[in-house]
Scaffold this active site. Structure first.
Site, short mmCIF file in Angstrom:
data_model
loop_
_atom_site.label_atom_id
_atom_site.label_comp_id
_atom_site.label_asym_id
_atom_site.label_seq_id
_atom_site.Cartn_x
_atom_site.Cartn_y
_atom_site.Cartn_z
N TRP A 123 0.62 -1.08 -0.09
CA TRP A 123 -0.11 -0.13 0.01
C TRP A 123 0.87 1.25 -0.05
O TRP A 123 1.80 1.37 0.60
CB TRP A 123 -0.95 0.13 1.27
N ASN A 173 0.27 5.64 0.38
CA ASN A 173 -0.29 6.94 -0.06
C ASN A 173 0.58 8.06 -0.11
O ASN A 173 1.28 8.05 -0.54
CB ASN A 173 -1.68 7.14 1.21
N ASP A 174 0.24 9.37 0.76
CA ASP A 174 1.04 10.68 0.32
C ASP A 174 2.34 10.39 -0.11
O ASP A 174 3.21 9.97 0.79
CB ASP A 174 1.10 11.54 1.80
N GLN A 196 4.06 7.56 2.34
CA GLN A 196 3.27 6.80 3.43
C GLN A 196 3.15 5.46 2.72
O GLN A 196 2.55 5.06 1.68
CB GLN A 196 2.01 7.45 3.55
N TRP A 238 -4.26 0.67 4.23
CA TRP A 238 -3.62 1.66 5.16
C TRP A 238 -3.46 0.91 6.49
O TRP A 238 -3.92 0.26 7.03
CB TRP A 238 -4.37 2.83 5.43
N PHE A 268 4.11 9.37 10.09
CA PHE A 268 3.14 9.84 9.08
C PHE A 268 3.84 10.96 8.18
O PHE A 268 5.10 11.04 8.29
CB PHE A 268 1.95 10.65 9.98
N SER A 269 3.09 11.55 7.58
CA SER A 269 3.75 12.52 6.56
C SER A 269 4.78 13.78 6.93
O SER A 269 4.48 14.13 7.99
CB SER A 269 2.70 12.98 5.63
N ARG A 279 0.19 18.01 12.24
CA ARG A 279 1.00 17.18 11.48
C ARG A 279 1.40 17.67 10.11
O ARG A 279 1.02 18.55 9.59
CB ARG A 279 0.15 15.80 11.30
N GLU A 319 -4.66 19.08 5.44
CA GLU A 319 -3.65 18.12 5.70
C GLU A 319 -2.40 18.53 4.66
O GLU A 319 -2.90 19.33 3.68
CB GLU A 319 -4.30 16.66 5.23
N TRP A 334 -9.61 9.39 -0.34
CA TRP A 334 -9.71 8.81 0.99
C TRP A 334 -11.29 8.21 0.92
O TRP A 334 -11.52 7.25 1.55
CB TRP A 334 -9.72 9.48 2.27
#
Ligand code: FRU
Length: 510
Positions: free
Chosen positions: A31, A33-34, A50, A58, A90-91, A161, A216, A315
């Site tokens: 997986w 993401n960002d 990510q 996730w 996290f990012s 974050r 975000e 998302w």
């Protein structure tokens, strides 16, 4: 095999090879993401992201790593910064610590420093808190150590974050600036530091414009207006989920001024009204499609080029995409410029195709089409398809490209220009597999003004995605699609009158 072993082994069977993109980055069997820590260093573009190293949904958030020399062909590397029993990673961003302000490297071999969000887990002492932490690499990004003094910036918040850090050289001197979010307050918070370890609060921006979701992954950078180095504006990017213009996740931006302390948006990039915009279309969006999120830019690219990558997903349905063993991809890298449009500075974005659009397969020149359809080359399973077109819609009602079409009147993705409304619509309602999530089937529209009567398009089709750059990148639309295997047809059709294709080229790039 226990459950844990199964997850550690990771899924191995490739059940949907047809929809893995050729040139959009995917992790081999996990997986993502960002995009995180985008940085250019010693001739190499680094894409951290990510990543769940153990599965294709996730979870276990860590920073995966890939590198490229041309922003098109990527090589996956081992996980760079892993989650542990105390934190998810996290990012965040990466800077080259040229002045060795952290002491992590040396003047001759400056460290790469990652500033990421520690999402603290149960039993960590700071359970439930999100705070900013550091990791560093002294071998050009290949291996990373977490800093023993983490976290370096803790506001006691559970939603603080996505730090993006850059070096600011201004009237008040030279220092690091961090932009991060208080996600649930729809605020961007700015801090400064001399050494990336000790941070002082500067200011807060927001709420403003689209506020119907968590803010975000912010970004803040300068760009010259129309290439004029004496006319610099600052762009603040704020990704939002949900509450973006096409529904779910998306990226908005503000144009304004940064004085080293505070970002102030120009009034023309703010939507007036005490309760925010009644129409999200009044805000400035990076993309009008469903699948361009968490977009941030590279640090350290030579010649002040501003290059951005987004996570090509939303998302709303991200964890359900029908692919295996990988899930999710990045957008192509886009180069950003700020140009005057209708008297106002606005972003234009074009994909970085360093060596051009590829091998031309077919070119049409000066063809008039009156209620007619032209068959274009099929999408090639081993290439990304690039369509460049300059069309004068003239008196026609619609000009449409049918993409990834099944034979006959079967499913297809349709990109259509409607003359009456001057809108461009990317329609994936009948694009193939849309049933895997109730929110997936959709059609997205954006206003597109013809220029001297011309519609200019660059459309990129890479198996599971369509990215549209209209009018030289003034409007972009990005959508994922899941056509059934063999849906490779491409067609141009004109309805309700005559249109002229000044030039159209279909190329294949791999
Ligand atoms: C955005 C985001 C970030 C967070 C990361 C976690 O997609 O929610 O705010 O840092 O993903 O994976």
């Amino acid at each position: 095999m226990s459950d844990t072993d199964m997850h550690l082994a990771g899924p191995t069977e490739e059940t949907a090879p047809a929809s893995r993109p050729i040139l959009h980055y995917t992790a081999r069997n996990t997986w993502l993401n960002d995009p995180n820590g985008l940085v250019f260093h010693q001739g190499v573009y680094h894409l951290f992201y990510q990543n769940n190293p153990l599965d294709n949904v996730w979870g276990n958030m860590s920073w995966g790593h890939a590198t490229s020399e041309d922003l098109l062909h990527w090589t996956e590397h081992p996980v760079a910064i892993a989650c542990d029993q105390h934190e998810d990673v996290f990012s965040g961003s990466v800077v080259v610590d040229e002045g060795n302000t952290t002491g992590f490297g040396t003047a001759e071999n400056p460290a790469l420093v990652a500033i990421y969000t520690s999402a603290f887990k149960e039993g960590a002492g700071l359970e439930g808190i999100q705070a900013q932490s550091l990791a560093f690499s002294t071998d050009a990004g290949m291996t990373w150590s977490k800093y023993a003094g983490n976290p370096v910036l803790n506001r006691g918040s559970a939603h603080f974050r996505d730090p993006k850090v850059f070096r600011h050289e201004g009237d008040a001197g030279s220092y690091w600036v961090m932009v991060a979010v208080e996600a649930q307050h729809q605020q961007v918070v700015l801090y400064r530091s001399a050494d990336l370890k000790d941070w002082q609060y500067l200011s807060t921006f927001g709420p403003a414009n689209a506020t119907g979701g968590e803010w975000e992954c912010p970004d803040l950078f300068p760009l010259p207006v129309d290439g004029n180095p004496d006319h610099i504006k600052w762009i603040l990017v704020v990704n939002i989920n949900p509450g973006a213009v096409a529904g779910g996740s998306g990226g908005q931006y503000f144009v304004g001024h940064f004085d080293g302390v505070q970002f102030t948006a120009d009034t023309d990039s703010l939507v007036a009204g005490e309760d925010g915009p009644t129409d999200l279309r009044q805000c400035l969006w990076l993309d009008w499609g469903r699948d361009y999120y968490a977009a941030v830019s590279f640090s350290n690219v030579p010649d002040n080029r501003r290059i951005m990558i987004g996570w090509m997903n939303n998302w709303d349905y991200a964890n359900s995409l029908p692919t295996s063993p990988w899930r999710s991809s990045m957008s192509l890298a886009r180069e950003l410029e700020l140009v005057t449009i209708n008297g106002l500075p606005r972003l234009v974005q074009l994909p970085v195709l360093s060596a051009g659009p590829g091998r031309p397969l077919r070119t049409l020149t000066d063809v008039e089409l009156h209620d007619a359809t032209v068959t274009l080359p099929d999408a090639d399973p081993d290439s990304m398809q690039v369509i460049d077109a300059e069309i004068v819609p003239g008196a026609s009602r619609t000009v449409a490209l049918k993409l990834l079409a099944a034979a006959g009147d079967g499913p297809a993705t349709v990109l259509r220009f409607d003359a009456a409304t001057s809108t461009l619509t990317l329609d994936r309602r009948n694009s193939g597999n849309t049933a895997f999530h109730e929110k997936f089937a959709s059609a997205e529209s954006a206003a597109v003004a013809l220029e001297d009567g011309v519609l200019k398009l660059r459309v990129i089709i890479d198996h599971g995605s369509v990215e549209v750059f209209a009018q030289g990148g003034k409007v972009t639309l990005t959508d994922l699609v899941f056509p059934s295997p063999g849906s490779v047809g491409t067609e141009l059709s004109v309805k309700g009158g005559a249109a002229t294709v000044r030039k159209l080229t279909v190329s294949a790039l791999s």
